[in-house]
Design an enzyme around this catalytic site. Structure first.
Site, PDB file in Angstrom:
ATOM      1  N   ASP A 100       0.849  -1.196   0.000  1.00 44.71           N
ATOM      2  CA  ASP A 100       0.000   0.000   0.000  1.00 44.71           C
ATOM      3  C   ASP A 100       0.886   1.248   0.000  1.00 44.71           C
ATOM      4  O   ASP A 100       2.029   1.228   0.432  1.00 44.71           O
ATOM      5  CB  ASP A 100      -0.904   0.019   1.245  1.00 44.71           C
ATOM      6  CG  ASP A 100      -2.172   0.833   1.039  1.00 44.71           C
ATOM      7  OD1 ASP A 100      -3.257   0.227   0.937  1.00 44.71           O
ATOM      8  OD2 ASP A 100      -2.086   2.076   0.962  1.00 44.71           O
ATOM      9  N   VAL A 153       1.365   2.342  -6.800  1.00 41.20           N
ATOM     10  CA  VAL A 153       1.166   1.514  -7.995  1.00 41.20           C
ATOM     11  C   VAL A 153       1.271   2.325  -9.292  1.00 41.20           C
ATOM     12  O   VAL A 153       1.306   1.754 -10.379  1.00 41.20           O
ATOM     13  CB  VAL A 153      -0.174   0.721  -7.966  1.00 41.20           C
ATOM     14  CG1 VAL A 153      -0.187  -0.278  -6.829  1.00 41.20           C
ATOM     15  CG2 VAL A 153      -1.375   1.650  -7.915  1.00 41.20           C
ATOM     16  N   ASN A 204      -5.718  -4.417  -6.365  1.00 36.99           N
ATOM     17  CA  ASN A 204      -6.914  -3.902  -5.694  1.00 36.99           C
ATOM     18  C   ASN A 204      -6.851  -2.398  -5.423  1.00 36.99           C
ATOM     19  O   ASN A 204      -7.891  -1.757  -5.268  1.00 36.99           O
ATOM     20  CB  ASN A 204      -7.095  -4.689  -4.378  1.00 36.99           C
ATOM     21  CG  ASN A 204      -8.089  -4.053  -3.466  1.00 36.99           C
ATOM     22  OD1 ASN A 204      -9.302  -4.205  -3.636  1.00 36.99           O
ATOM     23  ND2 ASN A 204      -7.616  -3.279  -2.487  1.00 36.99           N
ATOM     24  N   TYR A 255     -13.494   7.583 -13.567  1.00 37.83           N
ATOM     25  CA  TYR A 255     -13.495   6.339 -12.783  1.00 37.83           C
ATOM     26  C   TYR A 255     -14.115   5.211 -13.603  1.00 37.83           C
ATOM     27  O   TYR A 255     -13.555   4.110 -13.705  1.00 37.83           O
ATOM     28  CB  TYR A 255     -14.251   6.531 -11.472  1.00 37.83           C
ATOM     29  CG  TYR A 255     -14.230   5.317 -10.561  1.00 37.83           C
ATOM     30  CD1 TYR A 255     -13.163   5.074  -9.706  1.00 37.83           C
ATOM     31  CD2 TYR A 255     -15.299   4.407 -10.554  1.00 37.83           C
ATOM     32  CE1 TYR A 255     -13.144   3.955  -8.870  1.00 37.83           C
ATOM     33  CE2 TYR A 255     -15.287   3.297  -9.722  1.00 37.83           C
ATOM     34  CZ  TYR A 255     -14.218   3.074  -8.876  1.00 37.83           C
ATOM     35  OH  TYR A 255     -14.206   1.966  -8.052  1.00 37.83           O
ATOM     36  N   LYS A 275     -12.178   1.761 -14.890  1.00 39.08           N
ATOM     37  CA  LYS A 275     -12.586   0.416 -14.480  1.00 39.08           C
ATOM     38  C   LYS A 275     -13.075  -0.429 -15.665  1.00 39.08           C
ATOM     39  O   LYS A 275     -12.897  -1.644 -15.672  1.00 39.08           O
ATOM     40  CB  LYS A 275     -13.650   0.494 -13.380  1.00 39.08           C
ATOM     41  CG  LYS A 275     -13.129   1.082 -12.066  1.00 39.08           C
ATOM     42  CD  LYS A 275     -12.058   0.218 -11.416  1.00 39.08           C
ATOM     43  CE  LYS A 275     -11.714   0.674 -10.009  1.00 39.08           C
ATOM     44  NZ  LYS A 275     -10.707  -0.181  -9.348  1.00 39.08           N
TER      45      LYS A 275
HETATM   46  N1  LIG Z   1     -15.853   0.908  -1.842  1.00 37.06           N
HETATM   47  C1  LIG Z   1     -16.612   0.709  -2.892  1.00 37.06           C
HETATM   48  O1  LIG Z   1     -17.829   0.944  -2.842  1.00 37.06           O
HETATM   49  C2  LIG Z   1     -16.009   0.182  -4.172  1.00 37.06           C
HETATM   50  C3  LIG Z   1     -16.871  -0.302  -5.162  1.00 37.06           C
HETATM   51  C4  LIG Z   1     -16.345  -0.840  -6.313  1.00 37.06           C
HETATM   52  C5  LIG Z   1     -14.979  -0.932  -6.485  1.00 37.06           C
HETATM   53  N2  LIG Z   1     -14.142  -0.441  -5.536  1.00 37.06           N
HETATM   54  C6  LIG Z   1     -12.698  -0.599  -5.750  1.00 37.06           C
HETATM   55  O2  LIG Z   1     -12.173  -1.400  -4.717  1.00 37.06           O
HETATM   56  C7  LIG Z   1     -10.775  -1.167  -4.583  1.00 37.06           C
HETATM   57  C8  LIG Z   1     -10.437  -1.023  -3.124  1.00 37.06           C
HETATM   58  O3  LIG Z   1     -10.997   0.159  -2.616  1.00 37.06           O
HETATM   59  P1  LIG Z   1     -11.686   0.289  -1.185  1.00 37.06           P
HETATM   60  O4  LIG Z   1     -13.101   0.594  -1.424  1.00 37.06           O
HETATM   61  O5  LIG Z   1     -11.317  -0.858  -0.330  1.00 37.06           O
HETATM   62  O6  LIG Z   1     -11.026   1.665  -0.708  1.00 37.06           O
HETATM   63  P2  LIG Z   1     -10.017   2.085   0.448  1.00 37.06           P
HETATM   64  O7  LIG Z   1      -9.762   3.529   0.217  1.00 37.06           O
HETATM   65  O8  LIG Z   1     -10.543   1.652   1.786  1.00 37.06           O
HETATM   66  O9  LIG Z   1      -8.696   1.243   0.126  1.00 37.06           O
HETATM   67  C9  LIG Z   1      -7.893   1.537  -0.985  1.00 37.06           C
HETATM   68  C10 LIG Z   1      -6.434   1.416  -0.591  1.00 37.06           C
HETATM   69  O10 LIG Z   1      -5.647   1.699  -1.754  1.00 37.06           O
HETATM   70  C11 LIG Z   1      -4.535   2.477  -1.344  1.00 37.06           C
HETATM   71  N3  LIG Z   1      -4.010   3.255  -2.457  1.00 37.06           N
HETATM   72  C12 LIG Z   1      -4.548   4.374  -3.017  1.00 37.06           C
HETATM   73  N4  LIG Z   1      -3.734   4.826  -3.985  1.00 37.06           N
HETATM   74  C13 LIG Z   1      -2.675   3.987  -4.034  1.00 37.06           C
HETATM   75  C14 LIG Z   1      -1.505   3.940  -4.829  1.00 37.06           C
HETATM   76  N5  LIG Z   1      -1.244   4.873  -5.744  1.00 37.06           N
HETATM   77  N6  LIG Z   1      -0.634   2.929  -4.626  1.00 37.06           N
HETATM   78  C15 LIG Z   1      -0.879   1.996  -3.681  1.00 37.06           C
HETATM   79  N7  LIG Z   1      -1.948   1.991  -2.887  1.00 37.06           N
HETATM   80  C16 LIG Z   1      -2.837   2.984  -3.068  1.00 37.06           C
HETATM   81  C17 LIG Z   1      -5.050   3.354  -0.232  1.00 37.06           C
HETATM   82  O11 LIG Z   1      -3.990   3.831   0.594  1.00 37.06           O
HETATM   83  C18 LIG Z   1      -6.004   2.417   0.495  1.00 37.06           C
HETATM   84  O12 LIG Z   1      -5.343   1.724   1.558  1.00 37.06           O
HETATM   85  C19 LIG Z   1     -10.493   0.052  -5.450  1.00 37.06           C
HETATM   86  O13 LIG Z   1      -9.901  -0.364  -6.658  1.00 37.06           O
HETATM   87  C20 LIG Z   1     -11.863   0.648  -5.693  1.00 37.06           C
HETATM   88  O14 LIG Z   1     -11.917   1.382  -6.875  1.00 37.06           O
HETATM   89  C21 LIG Z   1     -14.636   0.122  -4.384  1.00 37.06           C
END
Ligand SMILES: NC(=O)c1ccc[n+]([C@@H]2O[C@H](COP(=O)([O-])OP(=O)(O)OC[C@H]3O[C@@H](n4cnc5c(N)ncnc54)[C@H](O)[C@@H]3O)[C@@H](O)[C@H]2O)c1
Length: 253
Positions: free
Chosen positions: A36, A63, A89, A155, A159
């Site tokens: 992370d 990333v 992720n 976004y 995706k």
């Molecule tokens: N929460 C939702 O409703 C939802 C729905 C669909 C998809 N997603 C996707 O799920 C995935 C996880 O997100 P989440 O909801 O758990 O959010 P979150 O913000 O709780 O976790 C995301 C993590 O990614 C890390 N991160 C951000 N930018 C980064 C980078 N450049 N390099 C490395 N790490 C980085 C952050 O520090 C964080 O710990 C994402 O790809 C998001 O787009 C989320």
């Protein structure tokens, strides 16, 4: 245990779904690289895992940077001898802006993280998987990667691209022992809203209608169970596709 002695890299593992995936994999016997941008958060997840008898190591990764991706995968190999499972992720949201309001810098940042980061990590992992004749990639896409109005244009496009990349990769290496699938989560209770910047009032208003039919918000652990299925041999014939986990939200469309 479903992942005994497997080596997994999970990005975005300091929070939300990535954290739940890392913890679930470790509970199932995997050695996990908790990767992370937020190193402190990643270290806290590693502590939780090791306190529970699991094996994990924190790695700071942006990333969007190839050298960080290289270091992340190299660390898995140096530390645990190989790589079996790559979970891309990490991701950030946009501000719900429609195309007319996109700023180039924001578009580039979101694509660098959500899309190019996924490509780069897969590109780095593939030679390892080819040499082993085995490998498993799981990408966290979104229902926004299948539908038009779950966030802003950037976004959604980022995706949709992840889903295209997933399908192509699944097909290309299908006879090389490598599987590649995506998960399309619906609304899940995480910290993702912290990444939303400059909320676009018009875009937000337009997506409200769609969000109005969300049956319920999911928990990160519910997504981790899908990621476990995809990482395990139970899904051996599932490849190049997307599993939607949204509690029935997109069944409405
Ligand atoms: N929460 C939702 O409703 C939802 C729905 C669909 C998809 N997603 C996707 O799920 C995935 C996880 O997100 P989440 O909801 O758990 O959010 P979150 O913000 O709780 O976790 C995301 C993590 O990614 C890390 N991160 C951000 N930018 C980064 C980078 N450049 N390099 C490395 N790490 C980085 C952050 O520090 C964080 O710990 C994402 O790809 C998001 O787009 C989320």
């Amino acid at each position: 245990m479903k992942l005994q002695d497997k080596v997994a890299v999970v990005t975005g593992a300091a929070s939300g779904m990535g954290k739940a995936i890392a913890e679930t994999y470790a509970r199932e016997g995997a050695k996990v690289i908790v990767a992370d941008l937020n190193l402190e958060g990643a270290e806290a997840v590693v502590k939780e895992i090791t306190d529970n008898g699991g094996i994990a190591k924190a790695v700071q990764v942006n990333v969007a940077k190839q050298e960080d991706i290289d270091n992340m995968i190299d660390t898995a190999v140096n530390e645990y001898g190989t790589l079996d499972i790559l979970v891309n992720n990490a991701g950030i949201m946009d501000g719900f802006e429609p195309v007319g309001d996109i700023l180039d810098e924001r578009w580039d940042l979101i694509f660098d993280i959500n899309t190019k980061g996924v490509m780069r990590a897969m590109r780095k992992a593939i030679p390892i998987f080819l040499e082993k004749g085995k490998g498993n990639i799981i990408n966290t896409a979104s229902t926004g990667g299948l539908n038009g109005a779950h966030a802003g244009a950037t976004y959604g496009a980022s995706k949709h691209a992840v889903i295209g990349l997933t399908k192509n990769t699944g097909y290309m290496y299908a006879q090389k022992g490598i599987r590649c699938n995506a998960i399309a989560p619906g609304a899940v209770a995480t910290n993702i809203s912290a990444s939303m910047k400059n909320i676009n009032a018009f875009g937000m208003e337009r997506t409200k209608v769609v969000q109005g039919v969300i049956p319920r918000v999911g928990q990160p652990e519910e997504i981790a169970q899908v990621a476990l299925f995809l990482a395990s041999d139970e899904s051996s014939f599932v490849n190049g596709t997307v599993i939607t986990a949204d509690g029935g939200w997109t069944a409405a469309f």
